[in-house]
Design a protein around this motif. Structure first.
Motif, PDB file in Angstrom:
ATOM      1  N   ASP A  30       0.827  -1.216   0.000  1.00  0.00           N
ATOM      2  CA  ASP A  30       0.000   0.000   0.000  1.00  0.00           C
ATOM      3  C   ASP A  30       0.857   1.260   0.000  1.00  0.00           C
ATOM      4  OD1 ASP A  30      -2.269  -1.549  -0.005  1.00  0.00           O
ATOM      5  OD2 ASP A  30      -2.704  -1.294   2.134  1.00  0.00           O
ATOM      6  N   ALA A  31       2.065   1.163   0.577  1.00  0.00           N
ATOM      7  CA  ALA A  31       2.983   2.307   0.621  1.00  0.00           C
ATOM      8  C   ALA A  31       3.779   2.452  -0.672  1.00  0.00           C
ATOM      9  CB  ALA A  31       3.926   2.173   1.807  1.00  0.00           C
ATOM     10  N   GLY A  32       3.542   1.542  -1.618  1.00  0.00           N
ATOM     11  CA  GLY A  32       4.216   1.631  -2.903  1.00  0.00           C
ATOM     12  C   GLY A  32       5.574   0.967  -2.936  1.00  0.00           C
ATOM     13  N   ALA A  33       5.856   0.107  -1.964  1.00  0.00           N
ATOM     14  CA  ALA A  33       7.165  -0.544  -1.910  1.00  0.00           C
ATOM     15  C   ALA A  33       7.337  -1.538  -3.055  1.00  0.00           C
ATOM     16  CB  ALA A  33       7.359  -1.250  -0.573  1.00  0.00           C
ATOM     17  N   ASP A  34       8.561  -1.590  -3.564  1.00  0.00           N
ATOM     18  CA  ASP A  34       8.933  -2.628  -4.527  1.00  0.00           C
ATOM     19  C   ASP A  34       9.391  -3.889  -3.820  1.00  0.00           C
ATOM     20  OD1 ASP A  34       8.760  -1.044  -7.099  1.00  0.00           O
ATOM     21  OD2 ASP A  34      10.195   0.189  -5.988  1.00  0.00           O
ATOM     22  N   PHE A  35       9.996  -3.712  -2.639  1.00  0.00           N
ATOM     23  CA  PHE A  35      10.485  -4.825  -1.825  1.00  0.00           C
ATOM     24  C   PHE A  35       9.890  -4.736  -0.431  1.00  0.00           C
ATOM     25  CE2 PHE A  35      13.687  -4.935  -5.061  1.00  0.00           C
ATOM     26  CZ  PHE A  35      14.237  -6.216  -5.048  1.00  0.00           C
ATOM     27  N   ALA A  36       9.386  -5.852   0.080  1.00  0.00           N
ATOM     28  CA  ALA A  36       9.048  -5.993   1.494  1.00  0.00           C
ATOM     29  C   ALA A  36      10.060  -6.950   2.104  1.00  0.00           C
ATOM     30  CB  ALA A  36       7.634  -6.529   1.669  1.00  0.00           C
ATOM     31  N   VAL A  37      10.518  -6.626   3.310  1.00  0.00           N
ATOM     32  CA  VAL A  37      11.574  -7.417   3.941  1.00  0.00           C
ATOM     33  C   VAL A  37      11.137  -7.815   5.344  1.00  0.00           C
ATOM     34  CG1 VAL A  37      14.037  -7.548   4.465  1.00  0.00           C
ATOM     35  CG2 VAL A  37      13.234  -5.976   2.681  1.00  0.00           C
ATOM     36  N   LEU A  38      11.119  -9.115   5.606  1.00  0.00           N
ATOM     37  CA  LEU A  38      10.766  -9.650   6.919  1.00  0.00           C
ATOM     38  C   LEU A  38      12.029  -9.944   7.728  1.00  0.00           C
ATOM     39  CD1 LEU A  38       7.927 -12.106   5.821  1.00  0.00           C
ATOM     40  CD2 LEU A  38       7.626 -10.035   7.192  1.00  0.00           C
ATOM     41  N   PRO A  39      11.907 -10.094   9.043  1.00  0.00           N
ATOM     42  CA  PRO A  39      13.072 -10.364   9.882  1.00  0.00           C
ATOM     43  C   PRO A  39      13.508 -11.834   9.870  1.00  0.00           C
ATOM     44  CG  PRO A  39      11.273  -9.311  11.124  1.00  0.00           C
ATOM     45  CD  PRO A  39      10.711  -9.814   9.839  1.00  0.00           C
ATOM     46  N   GLY A 167      27.988  -8.479  -8.845  1.00  0.00           N
ATOM     47  CA  GLY A 167      27.161  -7.368  -9.310  1.00  0.00           C
ATOM     48  C   GLY A 167      26.189  -6.783  -8.323  1.00  0.00           C
ATOM     49  N   ALA A 168      26.156  -7.250  -7.082  1.00  0.00           N
ATOM     50  CA  ALA A 168      25.134  -6.784  -6.124  1.00  0.00           C
ATOM     51  C   ALA A 168      25.219  -5.284  -5.888  1.00  0.00           C
ATOM     52  CB  ALA A 168      25.279  -7.531  -4.813  1.00  0.00           C
ATOM     53  N   LEU A 169      24.089  -4.608  -5.994  1.00  0.00           N
ATOM     54  CA  LEU A 169      23.964  -3.167  -5.717  1.00  0.00           C
ATOM     55  C   LEU A 169      23.388  -2.909  -4.324  1.00  0.00           C
ATOM     56  CD1 LEU A 169      22.364  -2.119  -9.130  1.00  0.00           C
ATOM     57  CD2 LEU A 169      24.791  -2.120  -8.521  1.00  0.00           C
ATOM     58  N   VAL A 170      22.595  -3.849  -3.856  1.00  0.00           N
ATOM     59  CA  VAL A 170      21.957  -3.804  -2.548  1.00  0.00           C
ATOM     60  C   VAL A 170      22.119  -5.177  -1.927  1.00  0.00           C
ATOM     61  CG1 VAL A 170      19.791  -3.435  -1.277  1.00  0.00           C
ATOM     62  CG2 VAL A 170      20.216  -2.172  -3.406  1.00  0.00           C
ATOM     63  N   VAL A 171      22.385  -5.237  -0.627  1.00  0.00           N
ATOM     64  CA  VAL A 171      22.366  -6.523   0.070  1.00  0.00           C
ATOM     65  C   VAL A 171      21.316  -6.462   1.171  1.00  0.00           C
ATOM     66  CG1 VAL A 171      23.624  -8.155   1.527  1.00  0.00           C
ATOM     67  CG2 VAL A 171      24.762  -7.133  -0.451  1.00  0.00           C
ATOM     68  N   PHE A 172      20.398  -7.418   1.136  1.00  0.00           N
ATOM     69  CA  PHE A 172      19.357  -7.543   2.138  1.00  0.00           C
ATOM     70  C   PHE A 172      19.834  -8.509   3.224  1.00  0.00           C
ATOM     71  CE2 PHE A 172      17.190  -6.395  -1.777  1.00  0.00           C
ATOM     72  CZ  PHE A 172      16.337  -5.382  -1.359  1.00  0.00           C
ATOM     73  N   CYS A 173      19.591  -8.135   4.475  1.00  0.00           N
ATOM     74  CA  CYS A 173      20.096  -8.937   5.589  1.00  0.00           C
ATOM     75  C   CYS A 173      19.030  -9.064   6.679  1.00  0.00           C
ATOM     76  CB  CYS A 173      21.377  -8.304   6.148  1.00  0.00           C
ATOM     77  SG  CYS A 173      22.156  -9.250   7.474  1.00  0.00           S
ATOM     78  N   PRO A 174      18.143 -10.070   6.593  1.00  0.00           N
ATOM     79  CA  PRO A 174      17.288 -10.360   7.737  1.00  0.00           C
ATOM     80  C   PRO A 174      18.179 -10.758   8.912  1.00  0.00           C
ATOM     81  CG  PRO A 174      16.555 -11.531   5.753  1.00  0.00           C
ATOM     82  CD  PRO A 174      17.910 -10.986   5.459  1.00  0.00           C
ATOM     83  N   ALA A 175      17.928 -10.208  10.093  1.00  0.00           N
ATOM     84  CA  ALA A 175      18.850 -10.409  11.206  1.00  0.00           C
ATOM     85  C   ALA A 175      18.111 -10.307  12.531  1.00  0.00           C
ATOM     86  CB  ALA A 175      19.975  -9.378  11.147  1.00  0.00           C
ATOM     87  N   ALA A 176      18.779 -10.796  13.593  1.00  0.00           N
ATOM     88  CA  ALA A 176      18.201 -10.706  14.931  1.00  0.00           C
ATOM     89  C   ALA A 176      19.335 -10.562  15.940  1.00  0.00           C
ATOM     90  CB  ALA A 176      17.350 -11.930  15.247  1.00  0.00           C
ATOM     91  N   ILE A 199      27.667  -0.114  -1.466  1.00  0.00           N
ATOM     92  CA  ILE A 199      26.351  -0.667  -1.765  1.00  0.00           C
ATOM     93  C   ILE A 199      25.354  -0.147  -0.732  1.00  0.00           C
ATOM     94  CG2 ILE A 199      27.130  -2.816  -2.860  1.00  0.00           C
ATOM     95  CD1 ILE A 199      26.837  -4.181  -0.116  1.00  0.00           C
ATOM     96  N   PHE A 200      24.075  -0.325  -1.022  1.00  0.00           N
ATOM     97  CA  PHE A 200      23.044  -0.111  -0.012  1.00  0.00           C
ATOM     98  C   PHE A 200      22.962  -1.364   0.859  1.00  0.00           C
ATOM     99  CE2 PHE A 200      21.617   2.951  -3.195  1.00  0.00           C
ATOM    100  CZ  PHE A 200      21.214   4.029  -2.418  1.00  0.00           C
ATOM    101  N   MET A 201      22.840  -1.165   2.163  1.00  0.00           N
ATOM    102  CA  MET A 201      22.632  -2.262   3.097  1.00  0.00           C
ATOM    103  C   MET A 201      21.256  -2.119   3.736  1.00  0.00           C
ATOM    104  SD  MET A 201      25.061  -4.530   3.302  1.00  0.00           S
ATOM    105  CE  MET A 201      24.429  -5.273   4.799  1.00  0.00           C
ATOM    106  N   VAL A 202      20.510  -3.220   3.749  1.00  0.00           N
ATOM    107  CA  VAL A 202      19.137  -3.206   4.256  1.00  0.00           C
ATOM    108  C   VAL A 202      19.002  -4.337   5.270  1.00  0.00           C
ATOM    109  CG1 VAL A 202      16.707  -3.470   3.651  1.00  0.00           C
ATOM    110  CG2 VAL A 202      18.254  -2.259   2.083  1.00  0.00           C
ATOM    111  N   GLY A 203      18.753  -3.990   6.530  1.00  0.00           N
ATOM    112  CA  GLY A 203      18.642  -4.993   7.579  1.00  0.00           C
ATOM    113  C   GLY A 203      17.310  -4.951   8.291  1.00  0.00           C
ATOM    114  N   ALA A 204      16.591  -6.067   8.287  1.00  0.00           N
ATOM    115  CA  ALA A 204      15.286  -6.156   8.960  1.00  0.00           C
ATOM    116  C   ALA A 204      15.395  -7.083  10.161  1.00  0.00           C
ATOM    117  CB  ALA A 204      14.226  -6.678   7.997  1.00  0.00           C
TER     118      ALA A 204
END
Length: 267
Positions: A30-39, A167-176, A199-204
């Motif tokens: 609903d917020a227009g996200a291209d990616f949703a990331v869970l923990p 080639g990674a431009l973004v790395v997603f990292c589910p973490a706890a 790179i962009f780092m994204v941690g959920a």
């Protein structure tokens, strides 16, 4: 590229956690996200004794539900992680990633298992139950290649260089991370890996639950290739949404050409 990080609590049952995750995915769409990331371990208590009880095959309920949610909302979905059981009975800490059509784009099995014993702090031994993955994970998207890792993997820069070399431009990292390591290293590690690799780092992360045996530090985070924190949560349940300008990757690499200045013959 817009990303939404779903910082949610692990609920009392797997079904309740899946419903909470689906609600978060809907809000992200609903917020227009291209990616949703869970923990990491979003639907399972972070306890070694619980991993075998919650373990599922790659075609189990959690994977099917996440696939259906990605398809319903036409969104890329980084499915946090779940305990995955293979045909031989081995259990992995696995992140499944889905495309907008619900198809499985990638699966990363946590390569570095969290075995620590910090004096006066945290003790945890994933290897008592889990098997380590054996590969780096990079997957294609309409925005370019992206990388995927899980929690403790972030402490090993070699893994990130492999993903960037692919080639990674973004790395997603589910973490706890927990309240011992989180305050000391969470922000530091995400900023370091972003700066090291431009790179962009994204941690959920899961939201903190004071009643749990393992209390998550929370603080889901998004960091730019320049090492700037674009957005960061506290410990409470929330959804972080941020737009990433991927042209910044090329700009930063041109201005500060670290990758071109490497000396592989020395190391």
């Amino acid at each position: 590229m817009k990303v939404s990080l779903i910082q949610m609590k692990v609920q009392k049952t797997k079904e309740e956690s899946l419903l909470a995750a689906e609600n978060g995915i809907r809000q992200a769409a609903d917020a227009g996200a291209d990616f949703a990331v869970l923990p990491e371990m979003f639907a399972c208590p972070y306890e070694t004794s619980g991993f075998p009880l919650y373990a599922e095959a790659e075609d189990g309920e959690s994977v099917l539900r996440l696939s259906a949610a990605a398809k319903k909302h036409q969104i890329y979905l980084v499915g946090g992680s779940i305990p995955e059981c293979d045909k031989e009975g081995r259990i992995y800490n696995t992140s499944f990633l889905f495309g907008r059509d619900g198809g499985l784009l990638a699966r990363h099995r946590k390569a570095h298992l969290f075995d620590i014993d910090i004096k006066g702090g945290q003790f945890f031994k994933e290897s008592a139950v889990l098997t380590a993955g054996d590969s780096a994970t990079v997957f294609p998207t309409e925005f370019g290649p992206m990388g995927l890792c899980i929690c403790y993997d972030i402490r090993f820069p070699e893994l990130f260089r492999v993903m960037v070399d692919q080639g990674a431009l973004v790395v997603f990292c589910p973490a706890a991370f927990n309240r011992t390591t989180g305050p000391k290293h969470w922000e530091l590690l995400f900023r370091s890996r972003a700066v090291d690799n431009q790179i962009f780092m994204v941690g959920a992360a899961p939201a903190a639950d004071e009643t749990a045996s393992y209390i998550s530090y929370g603080h889901s985070i998004i960091v730019s290739p320049w090492g700037e924190i674009l957005s960061q949560a506290g410990e409470q349940e929330t959804i972080l949404t941020e737009e990433l300008d991927l042209s910044q990757v090329a700009e930063v690499r041109e201005q500060l050409p670290l990758l071109k200045h490497r000396r592989p013959e020395l190391y």
